[in-house]
Design a protein around this motif. Structure first.
Motif, short mmCIF file in Angstrom:
data_model
loop_
_atom_site.label_atom_id
_atom_site.label_comp_id
_atom_site.label_asym_id
_atom_site.label_seq_id
_atom_site.Cartn_x
_atom_site.Cartn_y
_atom_site.Cartn_z
N GLY A 145 0.81 -1.22 0.00
CA GLY A 145 0.00 0.00 0.00
C GLY A 145 0.84 1.27 0.00
O GLY A 145 0.31 2.36 -0.14
N GLY A 146 2.16 1.12 0.20
CA GLY A 146 3.05 2.27 0.19
C GLY A 146 3.36 2.76 1.59
O GLY A 146 2.59 2.56 2.52
N SER A 147 4.51 3.40 1.74
CA SER A 147 4.96 3.86 3.06
C SER A 147 4.06 4.93 3.64
O SER A 147 3.99 5.10 4.86
CB SER A 147 6.40 4.37 2.97
N GLU A 148 3.38 5.70 2.79
CA GLU A 148 2.49 6.75 3.30
C GLU A 148 1.19 6.20 3.87
O GLU A 148 0.58 6.79 4.74
CB GLU A 148 2.17 7.75 2.17
N LYS A 149 0.79 5.01 3.38
CA LYS A 149 -0.47 4.41 3.82
C LYS A 149 -0.32 2.90 3.87
O LYS A 149 -0.90 2.17 3.06
CB LYS A 149 -1.60 4.81 2.87
N PRO A 150 0.47 2.39 4.83
CA PRO A 150 0.70 0.94 4.90
C PRO A 150 -0.62 0.16 4.99
O PRO A 150 -1.56 0.57 5.68
CB PRO A 150 1.50 0.78 6.21
N CYS A 151 -0.66 -0.95 4.25
CA CYS A 151 -1.85 -1.81 4.23
C CYS A 151 -3.10 -1.01 3.86
O CYS A 151 -4.20 -1.31 4.32
CB CYS A 151 -2.03 -2.52 5.58
N HIS A 152 -2.90 0.00 3.02
CA HIS A 152 -3.98 0.86 2.54
C HIS A 152 -4.77 1.50 3.68
O HIS A 152 -5.95 1.80 3.54
CB HIS A 152 -4.91 0.09 1.60
N GLY A 153 -4.09 1.67 4.82
CA GLY A 153 -4.74 2.33 5.95
C GLY A 153 -5.72 1.45 6.69
O GLY A 153 -6.44 1.95 7.57
N ARG A 154 -5.75 0.14 6.37
CA ARG A 154 -6.72 -0.77 6.98
C ARG A 154 -6.05 -1.91 7.73
O ARG A 154 -6.66 -2.96 7.94
CB ARG A 154 -7.66 -1.33 5.90
N GLY A 155 -4.83 -1.72 8.16
CA GLY A 155 -4.14 -2.77 8.89
C GLY A 155 -2.77 -2.32 9.32
O GLY A 155 -2.37 -1.17 9.13
N ASP A 178 -4.47 -9.92 1.47
CA ASP A 178 -3.08 -9.48 1.53
C ASP A 178 -2.94 -7.97 1.57
O ASP A 178 -1.99 -7.44 2.14
CB ASP A 178 -2.31 -10.03 0.31
N HIS A 179 -3.91 -7.28 0.96
CA HIS A 179 -3.85 -5.82 0.89
C HIS A 179 -4.85 -5.14 1.82
O HIS A 179 -4.95 -3.92 1.84
CB HIS A 179 -4.09 -5.35 -0.55
N CYS A 180 -5.63 -5.93 2.57
CA CYS A 180 -6.66 -5.41 3.48
C CYS A 180 -7.70 -4.56 2.73
O CYS A 180 -8.19 -3.55 3.25
CB CYS A 180 -6.04 -4.59 4.62
N LEU A 181 -8.04 -5.01 1.53
CA LEU A 181 -9.06 -4.32 0.74
C LEU A 181 -10.37 -5.09 0.68
O LEU A 181 -11.40 -4.55 0.29
CB LEU A 181 -8.55 -4.07 -0.68
N ASP A 182 -10.34 -6.37 1.06
CA ASP A 182 -11.54 -7.20 1.05
C ASP A 182 -12.22 -7.15 2.42
O ASP A 182 -11.61 -6.78 3.43
CB ASP A 182 -11.19 -8.65 0.71
N CYS A 183 -13.50 -7.53 2.45
CA CYS A 183 -14.28 -7.49 3.69
C CYS A 183 -14.50 -8.90 4.23
O CYS A 183 -14.69 -9.85 3.46
CB CYS A 183 -15.64 -6.84 3.46
N THR A 184 -14.49 -9.04 5.53
CA THR A 184 -14.76 -10.32 6.17
C THR A 184 -16.27 -10.58 6.19
O THR A 184 -17.08 -9.69 5.88
CB THR A 184 -14.22 -10.34 7.61
N ASP A 185 -16.67 -11.81 6.56
CA ASP A 185 -18.09 -12.12 6.71
C ASP A 185 -18.71 -11.14 7.71
O ASP A 185 -18.13 -10.83 8.75
CB ASP A 185 -18.26 -13.55 7.22
N GLY A 186 -19.91 -10.69 7.38
CA GLY A 186 -20.59 -9.73 8.24
C GLY A 186 -20.35 -8.29 7.82
O GLY A 186 -20.90 -7.37 8.44
N PHE A 187 -19.52 -8.08 6.79
CA PHE A 187 -19.24 -6.74 6.28
C PHE A 187 -19.35 -6.75 4.76
O PHE A 187 -19.24 -7.79 4.12
CB PHE A 187 -17.83 -6.29 6.68
N ARG A 192 -14.99 0.96 -2.86
CA ARG A 192 -13.84 0.11 -3.17
C ARG A 192 -13.21 0.54 -4.49
O ARG A 192 -13.89 0.78 -5.48
CB ARG A 192 -14.28 -1.36 -3.25
N ASN A 193 -11.85 0.69 -4.47
CA ASN A 193 -11.09 0.81 -5.71
C ASN A 193 -9.75 0.12 -5.49
O ASN A 193 -9.60 -0.65 -4.53
CB ASN A 193 -10.92 2.28 -6.13
N ASP A 194 -8.78 0.36 -6.33
CA ASP A 194 -7.52 -0.37 -6.24
C ASP A 194 -6.69 0.02 -5.02
O ASP A 194 -5.79 -0.73 -4.61
CB ASP A 194 -6.68 -0.13 -7.50
N THR A 195 -6.96 1.18 -4.43
CA THR A 195 -6.13 1.65 -3.31
C THR A 195 -6.94 2.00 -2.06
O THR A 195 -6.37 2.38 -1.05
CB THR A 195 -5.33 2.90 -3.73
N PHE A 196 -8.27 1.87 -2.13
CA PHE A 196 -9.10 2.26 -1.00
C PHE A 196 -10.27 1.30 -0.84
O PHE A 196 -10.85 0.84 -1.82
CB PHE A 196 -9.63 3.68 -1.19
#
Length: 359
Positions: A145-155, A178-187, A192-196
Motif C-alpha cells: 500500500g506504500g509507506s504513506e499508507k501501509p496496508c492501505h490504511g486498513r491494517g 493481503d492488501h486489506c481491501l476485502d471485507c470479512t463475513d458480516g461486512f 472500493r477501488n484499487d487503493t481504498f
C-alpha cells in the motif's frame, strides 16, 4: 564522563563505535534492536521535558548562566537525561546507551537544531537499526500500500518502522486479504477501488451480504430465516412445540436467539415471569384473582399442627410445626424443659422443629 577531546578524535571514535555496534547488531534480532532504540529515544524526550524548567541547582540562575553556560543547552543537563534512559536491569538498553554516548553528545551540541527528531537521526539514519515509518526489513522496503499508507490504511504492516518483519498486513476488524481491501463475513464493501476500501457492517440478520439492509443478505445468520420478500427475519424459537426450555422455565425470544428463564416459585410450569403467568400453581399455593398465592396452612380450618404444645409457622409454599416456648422436641413430642421460666418465641434457634410437620 563525556569526552572533551579534539573534534577529529571524537569523529574517529564515533566511526569506530558505529563499526563495532553494527557488527553486534548484525547478530541480534533487528526488530528487538529497533525497539530498544525507540525506548531510549522516547525516554530521552521524556527526560528533556522533565528537565525543561530546571537549572544548575545553585539557586542563582542568572549568575550561573553568566559565569557557566545556559543549563538549557549544558552538558550537565545532557548527563542528567542520559542517566535516566534505562532500567538498571535492561542490559541491551544500557549497552546501547554506553556504546553511543558520544553520538548523543554530537546530536546535543551539533545536530539538534537541524535534526530535532532524535529517533530519526539516531535510530534510523545513524545507527540504522530502525526504518522510516511505513517501511520494514533490512532494506527498509515499503509496506504493502506504500509507506504513506501501509496496508492501505486498513491494517498494520509487520515490522513497520524496524529492520525486521516480513511486511505482511494484519488487517483491522472487518477487513481481510493481503492488501486489506476485502471485507470479512458480516461486512460489505460500501466503497472500493484499487487503493481504498470501506467495509461497512451488514444487517444483524446477515452472515454475508452486499448491502446494509436485511434484504441484502446473501446468507442468513443462525436464528434468522428468509421470508417471502427474501429478507432475513428473526426465528421465534419460543413459538416452537415443544418449547426449547425445561419444564420449570419459560422461553424469552430475542433477535436471532432466545433464552430460558426460571419460573416463579409459585408456579408449576409458566409462560412468563411472575406468579400471574403460571400454567398451574405449585404445591403450597392456590390460584387467587389471576395469580398463584401462598396458602397460609396455619390459618386453614383444619389444623395441621396437632401435637400438644405445638405452634404453626407459615413459610412460602409450606409450614413448620414448632414446640411452644418452654418445650422442646423429644422423639416427636413437645416436652416441657427443666427451666419453666424459659420464654422462647416459636421459631427461635432453641425451639425444636417437628420434622414430621414439613409438607
Amino acid at each position: 564522563m563525556l569526552s572533551t577531546g579534539p573534534l577529529q578524535l571524537r569523529l574517529l571514535s564515533c566511526v569506530t563505535i558505529l563499526l563495532v555496534f553494527h557488527a553486534v547488531v548484525a547478530k541480534k534480532d533487528l526488530k528487538s534492536a529497533c525497539s530498544t532504540c525507540r525506548q531510549i529515544t522516547d525516554n530521552f524526550n521524556k527526560g528533556f521535558d522533565r528537565t525543561a524548567k530546571q537549572n544548575f541547582g545553585g539557586g542563582n540562575t542568572a549568575w550561573e548562566e553568566r559565569k557557566l553556560s545556559k543549563y538549557e543547552t549544558s552538558e550537565i543537563r545532557l548527563v542528567e537525561i542520559l542517566e535516566e534512559l534505562c532500567e538498571s536491569s535492561s542490559f541491551e538498553c544500557n549497552q546501547m546507551v554506553e556504546e553511543n554516548e558520544e553520538l548523543f553528545e554530537t546530536w546535543w551540541f551539533k545536530r539538534k537544531t537541524k535534526n530535532p527528531d532524535l529517533h530519526k537521526w539516531f535510530c534510523v539514519e545513524t545507527l540504522k537499526v530502525c526504518c522510516p515509518k511505513g517501511t520494514f526489513g533490512p532494506d527498509c522496503t515499503a509496506c504493502v500500500g506504500g509507506s504513506e499508507k501501509p496496508c492501505h490504511g486498513r491494517g498494520a504492516c509487520d515490522g513497520d518502522g524496524t529492520r525486521g518483519g516480513n511486511g505482511k498486513c494484519s488487517c483491522d476488524h472487518g477487513y481481510k486479504g493481503d492488501h486489506c481491501l476485502d471485507c470479512t463475513d458480516g461486512f460489505f464493501n460500501a466503497e472500493r477501488n484499487d487503493t481504498f476500501s470501506l467495509c461497512a457492517e451488514c444487517h444483524a440478520a446477515c452472515k454475508t451480504c452486499d448491502g446494509a439492509s436485511s434484504q441484502d443478505c446473501d446468507e442468513c445468520k443462525e436464528g434468522w430465516e428468509e421470508d417471502d420478500q427474501e429478507a432475513c427475519v428473526d426465528v421465534n424459537e419460543c413459538a416452537r412445540d415443544p418449547s426449547p426450555c425445561k419444564e420449570e422455565e419459560y422461553c424469552l425470544n430475542s433477535e436471532g436467539s432466545y433464552s430460558c428463564k426460571a419460573c416463579d416459585e409459585a408456579c408449576s410450569g409458566c409462560s412468563g415471569a411472575g406468579s400471574d403467568e403460571c400454567q398451574a400453581c405449585a404445591n403450597g399455593y392456590r390460584h387467587v384473582e389471576g395469580s398463584c398465592k401462598d396458602i397460609d396452612e396455619c390459618s386453614e380450618p383444619e389444623a395441621v399442627c396437632t401435637q400438644e404444645h405445638q405452634e404453626c409457622l407459615n413459610t412460602h409454599g409450606s409450614y413448620r410445626c414448632l414446640c411452644s416456648a418452654g418445650f422442646q422436641d423429644q422423639d416427636g413430642e413437645c416436652v416441657q424443659t427443666q427451666d419453666q421460666d424459659q420464654t422462647e418465641e416459636p421459631g427461635s434457634p432453641d425451639a425444636a422443629e417437628n420434622s414430621h410437620g414439613e409438607l
